[in-house]
Scaffold this motif. Sequence first.
Motif, PDB file in Angstrom:
ATOM      1  N   ASP A  81       0.841  -0.021  -9.583  1.00 11.78           N
ATOM      2  CA  ASP A  81       0.369   0.065  -8.201  1.00 11.78           C
ATOM      3  C   ASP A  81      -0.672  -1.017  -7.937  1.00 11.78           C
ATOM      4  O   ASP A  81      -1.872  -0.759  -7.919  1.00 11.78           O
ATOM      5  CB  ASP A  81      -0.211   1.461  -7.957  1.00 11.78           C
ATOM      6  N   LYS A  90      -2.095  -3.378  -5.145  1.00 13.64           N
ATOM      7  CA  LYS A  90      -2.070  -3.549  -3.687  1.00 13.64           C
ATOM      8  C   LYS A  90      -3.057  -4.597  -3.200  1.00 13.64           C
ATOM      9  O   LYS A  90      -2.931  -5.102  -2.098  1.00 13.64           O
ATOM     10  CB  LYS A  90      -2.303  -2.220  -2.966  1.00 13.64           C
ATOM     11  N   ASN A 134       5.270  -4.283  -8.883  1.00 10.37           N
ATOM     12  CA  ASN A 134       5.089  -2.834  -8.747  1.00 10.37           C
ATOM     13  C   ASN A 134       6.370  -2.075  -9.068  1.00 10.37           C
ATOM     14  O   ASN A 134       6.348  -1.015  -9.719  1.00 10.37           O
ATOM     15  CB  ASN A 134       4.624  -2.498  -7.327  1.00 10.37           C
ATOM     16  N   TYR A 189       0.807  -1.225   0.000  1.00 10.78           N
ATOM     17  CA  TYR A 189       0.000   0.000   0.000  1.00 10.78           C
ATOM     18  C   TYR A 189       0.842   1.279   0.000  1.00 10.78           C
ATOM     19  O   TYR A 189       0.312   2.365  -0.219  1.00 10.78           O
ATOM     20  CB  TYR A 189      -0.916   0.022   1.226  1.00 10.78           C
ATOM     21  N   CYS A 215      -5.546  -3.245 -10.106  1.00 14.10           N
ATOM     22  CA  CYS A 215      -4.598  -2.286 -10.693  1.00 14.10           C
ATOM     23  C   CYS A 215      -5.364  -1.348 -11.613  1.00 14.10           C
ATOM     24  O   CYS A 215      -5.969  -1.787 -12.593  1.00 14.10           O
ATOM     25  CB  CYS A 215      -3.495  -3.009 -11.453  1.00 14.10           C
ATOM     26  N   LYS A 224       1.179   8.704  -2.773  1.00 13.62           N
ATOM     27  CA  LYS A 224       0.616   9.631  -3.763  1.00 13.62           C
ATOM     28  C   LYS A 224      -0.306  10.659  -3.101  1.00 13.62           C
ATOM     29  O   LYS A 224      -0.605  11.696  -3.686  1.00 13.62           O
ATOM     30  CB  LYS A 224      -0.163   8.855  -4.814  1.00 13.62           C
ATOM     31  N   LYS A 235       3.076   2.643  -1.928  1.00 13.21           N
ATOM     32  CA  LYS A 235       3.173   3.422  -3.160  1.00 13.21           C
ATOM     33  C   LYS A 235       1.930   4.272  -3.387  1.00 13.21           C
ATOM     34  O   LYS A 235       2.023   5.473  -3.697  1.00 13.21           O
ATOM     35  CB  LYS A 235       3.393   2.476  -4.339  1.00 13.21           C
ATOM     36  N   SER A 236       0.758   3.680  -3.227  1.00 10.61           N
ATOM     37  CA  SER A 236      -0.477   4.434  -3.447  1.00 10.61           C
ATOM     38  C   SER A 236      -0.729   5.420  -2.316  1.00 10.61           C
ATOM     39  O   SER A 236      -1.245   6.520  -2.541  1.00 10.61           O
ATOM     40  CB  SER A 236      -1.665   3.487  -3.604  1.00 10.61           C
TER      41      SER A 236
END
Length: 509
Positions: free
Chosen positions: A402, A404, A396, A257, A425, A263, A259-260
Amino acid sequence: MPIIGNIIKKAIELTDTLSDEVSPQEAQEEVLRSLLKKAKNTAFGKHYGFEEILSSDNPQKEFARRVPSHDYDKMAREWWNRVLAGEEDITWPGKPDYFALSSGTTSNSKHIPVTDDLLAAIRSTGIQQILSLSEFDLPPSFFEKQIMMLGSSTHLKEKDGHLEGEISGISASNIPFWFDIYYKPGKEISAIDDWDTRIQRIAEKARDWDIGSLSGIPAWIELMLKRVIEYHGVKNIHEIWPNLMVYTSGGVALDPYKKSLEKLLAHPLVYIDTYLASEGFLAFQSRPDTKSMKLSLENGIYFEFVPFEEKNMQDDGTVHPDAEVLTINEVEEYKNYVLLISTVSGAWRYMIGDTVQFTDKARCEIEITGRTKFFLNVVGSQLSVHQMEKAISHLNEKYTIDIKEFIVAAVQRNGEYIHHWYMGCDECSDNQEVTKTLDEFLQEHNKNYKVARSKALKGVEVTLIPSDVFYDWSEATKKKGGQVKIPRVMKEEQFLEWEEFVKSKSATF
């Protein structure tokens, strides 16, 4: 100058410095003796001879010899159903005021006793975690900020003389009065049952709060942050909560999680992992230079470890009656163990369902490697959830995508088995390349999987779908938010139901 923050930080550092270290073995021996003494006159204690265990030369070995291991079904069928019916002194003195309703990945109907002693143990471990913050080099101002705890509703249901709810809601409804000034979204909003309504209220009030840390399951934290950002029309959450520095996760692996989540941030957070289950607060990350968690060895939980090997397991995923059982001083690093716990809530040699491995035995640090019933092993592939999540992280990184959420099952195609993956995704298109890379990674990192691919496992299939489908399914089959977790591995029957749900949503993507 953050005067109060400076005082709190210095107090934490001093307390952490002065705390006495006891050996893990001594700490666990004392916990077991305490558990046995307190429960010796319960129905369970009399049935299994706790008095005799206490007077033996080696209570740890005698305890393991006399008392069988229990999964939830066995514990409930033979003992906890009596507790739920209102009987006293069954597995723990008195009768509990609360039952935790498990909404994990294995059952929708677990009723787990939550005693006052367990709540005290959870608070004690929580204090230890707070003391460990001295290791994370946080500024004094952090200790004056508020904490957003996004758990399940604190509106507990009264039934037959006790209260029911998820453990996060029970814990939040029992926070000490002095913590009220730090705790957000506060008791009024936390009591809202409907998750979407609760998140909307959080969004409306968000600018009134000075949040320094977040706590909750990553999927639901992310959805909450997105709603707050959308409601206020800002680019990231730091425009609303500029002093947000820490995220304490728990229940599921955080890495997929990150990476997202990032953002939604102006700058990265300090990530701290915890192991809080319906049965107790088992472990927490106590230092910044590791992702592993330190077992809570002095707060009402006695741990045993069963090597996760075929000879020790039965076909239904429970521990064999003659399984090898190890104590804290007998384990080895980087070996998989089934976790058994005995607790101040009257769980005895209880199979919590997780497998763990020690990454640092001297520090008693572990990582969760999977679920005993969620190893994908229909054709000998022996894939753990931990390995699956590493493969997803690899995808990823390699493709700058991304993913997850995922669900996988071994299913038959034309009489032969394949692994069918569904991955959430929103930016993926080439599932053939993803499939090839996934298969190669797993073969490289798991020799059993590689052998299976050369024999009975005839193929791998990946279906890419929007992430929201996973959350919609969770809402349709259970509910959103709280401690709800999305299963990673499904048996074929449940997987077919999942595929029907995906088909029903296909018109929206």
